[in-house]
Design an enzyme around this catalytic site. Structure first.
Site, PDB file in Angstrom:
ATOM      1  N   GLY A  18     -28.539  36.822  43.768  1.00 19.38           N
ATOM      2  CA  GLY A  18     -29.357  36.889  42.444  1.00 19.38           C
ATOM      3  C   GLY A  18     -30.917  37.213  42.586  1.00 19.38           C
ATOM      4  CG  ASP A  50     -30.806  34.484  39.871  1.00 18.28           C
ATOM      5  OD1 ASP A  50     -30.538  33.312  40.079  1.00 18.28           O
ATOM      6  OD2 ASP A  50     -29.893  35.392  39.638  1.00 18.28           O
ATOM      7  CG  ASP A  85     -27.116  28.819  33.084  1.00 12.55           C
ATOM      8  OD1 ASP A  85     -27.538  28.480  31.980  1.00 12.55           O
ATOM      9  OD2 ASP A  85     -25.938  29.069  33.228  1.00 12.55           O
ATOM     10  CE  LYS A 134     -28.990  32.067  30.573  1.00 13.08           C
ATOM     11  NZ  LYS A 134     -27.920  32.178  30.711  1.00 13.08           N
ATOM     12  CG  PHE A 177     -24.667  36.289  30.628  1.00 14.85           C
ATOM     13  CD1 PHE A 177     -24.501  35.313  31.663  1.00 14.85           C
ATOM     14  CD2 PHE A 177     -24.581  37.498  31.384  1.00 14.85           C
ATOM     15  CE1 PHE A 177     -24.097  35.213  33.092  1.00 14.85           C
ATOM     16  CE2 PHE A 177     -24.362  37.901  32.742  1.00 14.85           C
ATOM     17  CZ  PHE A 177     -24.109  36.746  33.488  1.00 14.85           C
ATOM     18  CB  VAL A 178     -30.564  37.705  30.771  1.00 13.98           C
ATOM     19  CG1 VAL A 178     -30.908  37.343  29.528  1.00 13.98           C
ATOM     20  CG2 VAL A 178     -30.704  36.579  31.828  1.00 13.98           C
ATOM     21  CG  ASP A 233     -24.314  39.378  39.010  1.00 10.89           C
ATOM     22  OD1 ASP A 233     -24.788  38.244  39.227  1.00 10.89           O
ATOM     23  OD2 ASP A 233     -22.956  39.478  38.964  1.00 10.89           O
ATOM     24  NE  ARG A 243     -26.034  41.399  42.372  1.00 14.93           N
ATOM     25  CZ  ARG A 243     -25.934  40.141  42.333  1.00 14.93           C
ATOM     26  NH1 ARG A 243     -26.820  39.490  41.757  1.00 14.93           N
ATOM     27  NH2 ARG A 243     -24.722  39.493  42.450  1.00 14.93           N
TER      28      ARG A 243
HETATM   29  P1  IMP Z   1     -26.527  27.093  37.473  1.00 14.61           P
HETATM   30  O1  IMP Z   1     -25.949  26.685  38.881  1.00 14.61           O
HETATM   31  O2  IMP Z   1     -25.647  26.874  36.310  1.00 14.61           O
HETATM   32  O3  IMP Z   1     -28.133  26.700  37.160  1.00 14.61           O
HETATM   33  O4  IMP Z   1     -26.453  28.552  37.548  1.00 14.61           O
HETATM   34  C1  IMP Z   1     -27.617  29.336  38.600  1.00 14.61           C
HETATM   35  C2  IMP Z   1     -27.100  30.471  38.865  1.00 14.61           C
HETATM   36  O5  IMP Z   1     -26.051  31.347  37.722  1.00 14.61           O
HETATM   37  C3  IMP Z   1     -27.985  31.555  39.179  1.00 14.61           C
HETATM   38  O6  IMP Z   1     -28.072  31.609  40.413  1.00 14.61           O
HETATM   39  C4  IMP Z   1     -27.505  32.833  38.650  1.00 14.61           C
HETATM   40  O7  IMP Z   1     -26.838  33.646  39.833  1.00 14.61           O
HETATM   41  C5  IMP Z   1     -26.262  32.635  37.565  1.00 14.61           C
HETATM   42  N1  IMP Z   1     -26.603  32.819  36.216  1.00 14.61           N
HETATM   43  C6  IMP Z   1     -27.123  31.688  35.586  1.00 14.61           C
HETATM   44  N2  IMP Z   1     -27.259  32.241  34.046  1.00 14.61           N
HETATM   45  C7  IMP Z   1     -27.217  33.619  34.350  1.00 14.61           C
HETATM   46  C8  IMP Z   1     -27.533  34.862  33.395  1.00 14.61           C
HETATM   47  O8  IMP Z   1     -27.707  34.599  32.253  1.00 14.61           O
HETATM   48  N3  IMP Z   1     -27.120  36.181  34.026  1.00 14.61           N
HETATM   49  C9  IMP Z   1     -26.833  36.158  35.270  1.00 14.61           C
HETATM   50  N4  IMP Z   1     -26.445  35.182  36.237  1.00 14.61           N
HETATM   51  C10 IMP Z   1     -26.821  33.790  35.549  1.00 14.61           C
HETATM   52 MG    MG Z   2     -27.505  33.498  41.399  1.00 18.52          MG
END
Ligand code: IMP
Ligand code: MG
Length: 192
Positions: free
Chosen positions: A56, A112, A115, A143, A164-165, A171, A177
């Site tokens: 990402g 990237d 979340d 986010k 979701f972006v 991706d 991407r």
């Molecule tokens: P987390 O572990 O939930 O914080 O998610 C982080 C990972 O989820 C990032 O490295 C992204 O690859 C993926 N991710 C989270 N939200 C999105 C989104 O809106 N679009 C695409 N990938 C996302």
């Molecule tokens: Mg990622």
């Protein structure tokens, strides 16, 4: 989920699958210059180990490091996350470790998007156990409303709402991407 192949039509352009753009290319690039200035000021005169979470962060890190006038070394760490859906897996796994010896180095971990925070906190713990001199984190997107673990980034490009972006490295099911801006897919392209 069944993925239909993109049409072999020569006019295929992934950007046409977006319902809306939330950050255009010029806005992203302008913010990168500001972030670069912040990071340059924070690490002036020091050497940095930049660790990018792939796939990402590839586009973001490539543009970001070219804003840095610091001595730096780049390495990547690969973490499993989404599996052809928009829902994150609960426990991200490290599937390819870094090769750089970061012991005693100032480390900047780049992703990237922040979340739920599971990915950044897990990778931070792994890097911390390698005894860097310091560890800070930088994400293009945040986010914040989705956070499920206590994890904030030191450098943030943009705070975005809970949508979701895709694009600029992000991706959906491995696709999109290469789009130079960041946007939300039309509903018919994110069926899972
Ligand atoms: P987390 O572990 O939930 O914080 O998610 C982080 C990972 O989820 C990032 O490295 C992204 O690859 C993926 N991710 C989270 N939200 C999105 C989104 O809106 N679009 C695409 N990938 C996302
Ligand atoms: Mg990622």
């Amino acid at each position: 989920m069944t993925l239909t192949m993109p049409s072999d039509d020569r006019t295929y352009s992934p950007i046409n699958d977006l319902e809306k753009v939330i950050l255009d290319e010029a806005t992203i690039q302008a913010r990168l210059k500001e972030l670069g200035a912040e990071i340059n000021a924070a690490y002036q005169g020091r050497e940095l180990a930049v660790i990018a979470i792939i796939n990402g962060a590839v586009i973001f890190v490539a543009d970001m490091i070219r804003e840095l006038n610091l001595a730096l070394q780049l390495d990547c760490i690969r973490v499993s996350s989404y599996r052809n859906s928009t829902a994150p897996v609960q426990t991200p796994e490290i599937i390819d470790r870094i090769r750089l010896d970061i012991e005693g180095m100032d480390v900047l971990l780049i992703d990237d998007i922040l979340d739920t925070g599971n990915t950044l906190s897990k990778v931070s713990k792994v890097l911390q156990s390698m005894n860097p001199a310091s560890l800070k984190t930088c994400v293009l997107l945040d986010k914040q409303v989705r956070r499920s673990v206590d994890c904030e980034a030191d450098f943030v490009g943009f705070k975005i709402p809970d949508e979701f972006v895709v694009g600029y490295g992000l991706d959906f099911a491995g696709r999109y991407r290469q789009i130079p801006c960041i946007g939300v897919l039309k509903a018919e392209h994110q069926i899972s």
